[in-house]
Write a protein that holds these residues in place. Structure first.
Motif, PDB file in Angstrom:
ATOM      1  N   ARG A 113       0.809  -1.192   0.025  1.00 50.82           N
ATOM      2  CA  ARG A 113       0.094  -0.221  -0.151  1.00 50.82           C
ATOM      3  C   ARG A 113       0.822   1.417   0.169  1.00 50.82           C
ATOM      4  N   THR A 114       2.056   1.334   1.000  1.00 55.46           N
ATOM      5  CA  THR A 114       2.867   2.332   0.780  1.00 55.46           C
ATOM      6  C   THR A 114       3.486   2.762  -0.581  1.00 55.46           C
ATOM      7  N   LEU A 115       4.121   1.619  -1.033  1.00 57.26           N
ATOM      8  CA  LEU A 115       4.623   1.661  -2.323  1.00 57.26           C
ATOM      9  C   LEU A 115       3.539   2.425  -3.377  1.00 57.26           C
ATOM     10  N   LEU A 116       2.317   1.785  -3.319  1.00 55.84           N
ATOM     11  CA  LEU A 116       1.532   2.167  -4.538  1.00 55.84           C
ATOM     12  C   LEU A 116       0.933   3.629  -4.127  1.00 55.84           C
ATOM     13  N   ALA A 117       0.622   4.020  -2.764  1.00 55.95           N
ATOM     14  CA  ALA A 117       0.515   5.259  -2.566  1.00 55.95           C
ATOM     15  C   ALA A 117       1.543   6.506  -2.864  1.00 55.95           C
ATOM     16  N   ASN A 118       2.851   6.192  -2.711  1.00 59.11           N
ATOM     17  CA  ASN A 118       3.766   6.984  -3.240  1.00 59.11           C
ATOM     18  C   ASN A 118       3.783   7.091  -4.665  1.00 59.11           C
ATOM     19  N   ALA A 119       3.783   6.008  -5.487  1.00 57.72           N
ATOM     20  CA  ALA A 119       3.909   6.116  -7.044  1.00 57.72           C
ATOM     21  C   ALA A 119       2.718   6.875  -7.386  1.00 57.72           C
ATOM     22  N   ARG A 146      -4.961   5.519   0.429  1.00 55.14           N
ATOM     23  CA  ARG A 146      -4.593   6.104   1.680  1.00 55.14           C
ATOM     24  C   ARG A 146      -5.607   5.645   2.727  1.00 55.14           C
ATOM     25  N   HIS A 147      -6.613   5.311   2.373  1.00 58.85           N
ATOM     26  CA  HIS A 147      -7.475   5.011   3.267  1.00 58.85           C
ATOM     27  C   HIS A 147      -7.940   3.398   3.470  1.00 58.85           C
ATOM     28  N   LEU A 148      -7.218   2.519   2.849  1.00 54.06           N
ATOM     29  CA  LEU A 148      -7.319   1.139   3.046  1.00 54.06           C
ATOM     30  C   LEU A 148      -6.727   0.767   4.235  1.00 54.06           C
ATOM     31  N   SER A 149      -7.265  -0.316   4.858  1.00 56.28           N
ATOM     32  CA  SER A 149      -6.960  -0.798   6.226  1.00 56.28           C
ATOM     33  C   SER A 149      -6.001  -1.839   6.470  1.00 56.28           C
ATOM     34  N   SER A 150      -5.120  -2.036   5.392  1.00 53.42           N
ATOM     35  CA  SER A 150      -4.123  -3.311   5.273  1.00 53.42           C
ATOM     36  C   SER A 150      -2.878  -2.994   4.723  1.00 53.42           C
ATOM     37  N   ASP A 151      -1.728  -3.667   4.789  1.00 58.93           N
ATOM     38  CA  ASP A 151      -0.547  -3.249   3.891  1.00 58.93           C
ATOM     39  C   ASP A 151      -0.494  -3.603   2.625  1.00 58.93           C
ATOM     40  N   GLU A 152      -1.322  -4.582   2.116  1.00 64.92           N
ATOM     41  CA  GLU A 152      -1.429  -4.891   0.579  1.00 64.92           C
ATOM     42  C   GLU A 152      -2.937  -4.556   0.001  1.00 64.92           C
ATOM     43  N   VAL A 153      -2.653  -4.305  -1.163  1.00 63.77           N
ATOM     44  CA  VAL A 153      -3.795  -3.685  -1.933  1.00 63.77           C
ATOM     45  C   VAL A 153      -4.146  -4.746  -3.129  1.00 63.77           C
ATOM     46  N   GLU A 154      -5.301  -4.909  -3.301  1.00 68.50           N
ATOM     47  CA  GLU A 154      -5.900  -5.886  -4.384  1.00 68.50           C
ATOM     48  C   GLU A 154      -6.758  -5.004  -5.248  1.00 68.50           C
ATOM     49  N   ILE A 155      -6.218  -4.937  -6.674  1.00 67.62           N
ATOM     50  CA  ILE A 155      -7.013  -4.158  -7.658  1.00 67.62           C
ATOM     51  C   ILE A 155      -7.668  -5.317  -8.708  1.00 67.62           C
ATOM     52  N   THR A 156      -8.833  -5.379  -8.950  1.00 67.41           N
ATOM     53  CA  THR A 156      -9.563  -6.180  -9.921  1.00 67.41           C
ATOM     54  C   THR A 156     -10.227  -5.193 -11.000  1.00 67.41           C
ATOM     55  N   VAL A 157     -10.133  -5.587 -12.126  1.00 71.52           N
ATOM     56  CA  VAL A 157     -11.072  -4.792 -13.287  1.00 71.52           C
ATOM     57  C   VAL A 157     -11.806  -5.858 -13.865  1.00 71.52           C
ATOM     58  N   SER A 158     -13.131  -5.606 -13.901  1.00 71.84           N
ATOM     59  CA  SER A 158     -14.131  -6.553 -14.690  1.00 71.84           C
ATOM     60  C   SER A 158     -14.137  -6.207 -15.928  1.00 71.84           C
ATOM     61  N   GLU A 159     -14.674  -7.230 -16.831  1.00 69.37           N
ATOM     62  CA  GLU A 159     -14.982  -7.230 -18.265  1.00 69.37           C
ATOM     63  C   GLU A 159     -15.887  -5.998 -18.404  1.00 69.37           C
ATOM     64  N   THR A 160     -16.501  -5.507 -17.676  1.00 65.53           N
ATOM     65  CA  THR A 160     -17.477  -4.354 -17.925  1.00 65.53           C
ATOM     66  C   THR A 160     -16.811  -2.825 -17.567  1.00 65.53           C
ATOM     67  N   ASN A 161     -15.454  -3.088 -17.516  1.00 61.90           N
ATOM     68  CA  ASN A 161     -14.767  -1.778 -17.073  1.00 61.90           C
ATOM     69  C   ASN A 161     -14.976  -1.047 -15.678  1.00 61.90           C
ATOM     70  N   ASN A 162     -15.151  -1.874 -14.824  1.00 65.79           N
ATOM     71  CA  ASN A 162     -15.346  -1.501 -13.460  1.00 65.79           C
ATOM     72  C   ASN A 162     -14.445  -1.997 -12.600  1.00 65.79           C
ATOM     73  N   ALA A 163     -13.710  -1.301 -11.590  1.00 67.71           N
ATOM     74  CA  ALA A 163     -12.819  -1.671 -10.918  1.00 67.71           C
ATOM     75  C   ALA A 163     -13.160  -1.844  -9.330  1.00 67.71           C
ATOM     76  N   THR A 164     -12.415  -2.798  -8.616  1.00 67.43           N
ATOM     77  CA  THR A 164     -12.575  -3.066  -7.244  1.00 67.43           C
ATOM     78  C   THR A 164     -11.339  -2.843  -6.591  1.00 67.43           C
ATOM     79  N   ILE A 165     -11.321  -2.070  -5.726  1.00 70.85           N
ATOM     80  CA  ILE A 165      -9.994  -1.703  -4.996  1.00 70.85           C
ATOM     81  C   ILE A 165     -10.335  -2.339  -3.417  1.00 70.85           C
ATOM     82  N   LYS A 166      -9.424  -3.254  -3.062  1.00 68.45           N
ATOM     83  CA  LYS A 166      -9.669  -3.776  -1.743  1.00 68.45           C
ATOM     84  C   LYS A 166      -8.360  -3.969  -0.890  1.00 68.45           C
TER      85      LYS A 166
END
Length: 249
Positions: A1-7, A73-93
């Motif tokens: 999460r820190t790496l992604l936030a900084n990037a 920045r507001h996620l509650s863990s050290d790892e981030v999971e990003i998924t993009v569906s076929e309908t071009n909607n994303a989920t960030i967890k």
């Protein structure tokens, strides 16, 4: 999460805040192999960086820079999971926090970064570049009537780099010995050079500078910044410097 936030924070410096072209308000995300590459581009300056990632399925998408930064920045863990569906909607967890149905923009609409074809010109350590910019940037003109003076003049010679800024009232010059591969004078926009010294923060890091008549590229292990140069004639500053003086401070 820190790496992604900084990037995200870093490449957002090249993202347009409000644009008639919505995709310019986003960050291009490319997942491939074992890395995620992020790109921001406002048609004048582009910033890219790559971070390590566990890519389960390669792909690319464009997400709003502002939304992505806030969510990560507001996620509650050290790892981030990003998924993009076929309908071009994303989920960030991340941990117990999850954002769903985030509308993505078409990566095919994201403008391609220019291929500057610039030759390697010189290498500078971060501390030297920061000193040269910070001691001159205050004198850059904010008057668009003389566009050439809204940037810094880099006079690159085989044995010396000179940085000059002026606004009609003040003139700032700094010179440092360097080993340059070619001789060239370029005018770098104040915004570009200001963001460069904010992005490259490791004083032990070497910055590779490539330049031609239209583009300049700053690159290191962390970021690559490409920018259009300012065209026009910079004032012949040597002519306005008095040869003698009564008082020197």
């Amino acid at each position: 999460r820190t790496l992604l936030a900084n990037a995200v924070t870093g490449v957002s410096k090249a993202v347009t805040q409000r644009s008639s072209i919505p995709v310019l308000e986003g960050i291009l995300l490319k997942a491939d192999g074992f890395q995620l590459t992020l790109t921001g581009y406002d048609l004048e300056m582009g910033i890219t960086t790559s971070i390590e990632a566990n890519v389960l399925s390669p792909g690319e998408t464009v997400l709003s820079a502002r939304l992505l930064g806030d969510m990560v920045r507001h996620l509650s863990s050290d790892e981030v999971e990003i998924t993009v569906s076929e309908t071009n909607n994303a989920t960030i967890k991340g941990g117990i926090t999850e954002y769903n149905n985030i509308v993505c923009m078409n990566p095919g609409d994201f403008p391609e970064l220019p291929k500057p074809g610039a030759d390697q010109t010189l290498n500078l350590d971060t501390a030297t570049l920061r000193e040269m910019v910070e001691t001159t940037l205050y004198a850059v003109s904010i008057d668009d009537k003389k566009p050439a003076h809204t940037g810094e003049l880099f006079v690159i010679e085989p044995e010396q780099l000179t940085v000059v800024a002026l606004d009609g009232l003040r003139l700032a010059i700094i010179k440092k010995p360097v080993k340059a591969a070619k001789e060239i004078n370029i005018i770098i926009p104040a915004k570009t050079i200001g963001e460069v010294i904010k992005l490259f923060t490791n004083d032990d890091e070497v910055i590779h500078i490539a330049a031609n008549r239209r583009f300049v590229v700053f690159s290191s292990q962390t970021y690559t910044v490409i920018s259009r140069l300012i065209e026009g004639d910079f004032l012949d500053y040597k002519r306005v410097l008095p040869e003698g003086w009564r008082t020197r401070v």
